[in-house]
Design an enzyme around this catalytic site. Sequence first.
Site, PDB file in Angstrom:
ATOM      1  N   TRP A  68      14.153  20.778 -23.253  1.00 30.44           N
ATOM      2  CA  TRP A  68      13.164  21.805 -22.946  1.00 30.44           C
ATOM      3  C   TRP A  68      11.927  21.187 -22.303  1.00 30.44           C
ATOM      4  O   TRP A  68      11.304  21.786 -21.441  1.00 30.44           O
ATOM      5  CB  TRP A  68      12.786  22.551 -24.227  1.00 30.44           C
ATOM      6  CG  TRP A  68      11.794  23.646 -23.995  1.00 30.44           C
ATOM      7  CD1 TRP A  68      12.049  24.890 -23.521  1.00 30.44           C
ATOM      8  CD2 TRP A  68      10.385  23.580 -24.216  1.00 30.44           C
ATOM      9  NE1 TRP A  68      10.888  25.612 -23.445  1.00 30.44           N
ATOM     10  CE2 TRP A  68       9.842  24.830 -23.860  1.00 30.44           C
ATOM     11  CE3 TRP A  68       9.515  22.593 -24.675  1.00 30.44           C
ATOM     12  CZ2 TRP A  68       8.497  25.116 -23.961  1.00 30.44           C
ATOM     13  CZ3 TRP A  68       8.171  22.881 -24.773  1.00 30.44           C
ATOM     14  CH2 TRP A  68       7.679  24.125 -24.415  1.00 30.44           C
ATOM     15  N   HIS A  69      11.595  19.960 -22.706  1.00 31.36           N
ATOM     16  CA  HIS A  69      10.418  19.294 -22.144  1.00 31.36           C
ATOM     17  C   HIS A  69      10.672  18.771 -20.741  1.00 31.36           C
ATOM     18  O   HIS A  69       9.737  18.586 -19.972  1.00 31.36           O
ATOM     19  CB  HIS A  69       9.956  18.150 -23.053  1.00 31.36           C
ATOM     20  CG  HIS A  69       9.191  18.620 -24.236  1.00 31.36           C
ATOM     21  ND1 HIS A  69       9.795  19.053 -25.390  1.00 31.36           N
ATOM     22  CD2 HIS A  69       7.865  18.756 -24.437  1.00 31.36           C
ATOM     23  CE1 HIS A  69       8.875  19.423 -26.247  1.00 31.36           C
ATOM     24  NE2 HIS A  69       7.689  19.257 -25.698  1.00 31.36           N
ATOM     25  N   GLY A  70      11.909  18.498 -20.415  1.00 32.86           N
ATOM     26  CA  GLY A  70      12.204  18.001 -19.071  1.00 32.86           C
ATOM     27  C   GLY A  70      13.678  17.666 -18.931  1.00 32.86           C
ATOM     28  O   GLY A  70      14.331  17.284 -19.895  1.00 32.86           O
TER      29      GLY A  70
END
Length: 148
Positions: free
Chosen positions: A7-9
């Site tokens: 989700w962060h990258g």
Amino acid sequence: MVLGGLWHGAGWTFVIWGALHGAYLTLHRAWSERGFALPGPLALALTFLATLVAWVFFRAASVGDALAVLGAMAHPTGVGEGFRHWVAGKKGVLTLLALGAVVVWAPNAMQLVDRIRPGRAWGLAFAALALACFWNLSHASEFLYFQF
């Protein structure tokens, strides 16, 4: 936790960051369920070290870069020359001892929350903060994750 990393990258460094946190949680749960516990200062130091290692992957441009940074952190010559001279001096050692004492004996967040008793002043302060937030809603800012 791996999904949290994704989700962060979309990159292996984020996947590894999430996987490390998942592994840390799994190890903690297994350790705790067996009735084991570390002394507070040692648990704090281990948690800090584990989190530090994971965050290297979060901020690195590639897995290779992260491994290079971790290698430099683990190698005795990875510490800068200026820092070694500073620590070697009496002031540096005393400062590190003082910082260690603060980390070990300072109240934690839950202890601080227990000491705070809300009153009229707290209500006014939070009302002022809420008003300031509402006044600034019209100001556009770049989404945090677009900065990575």
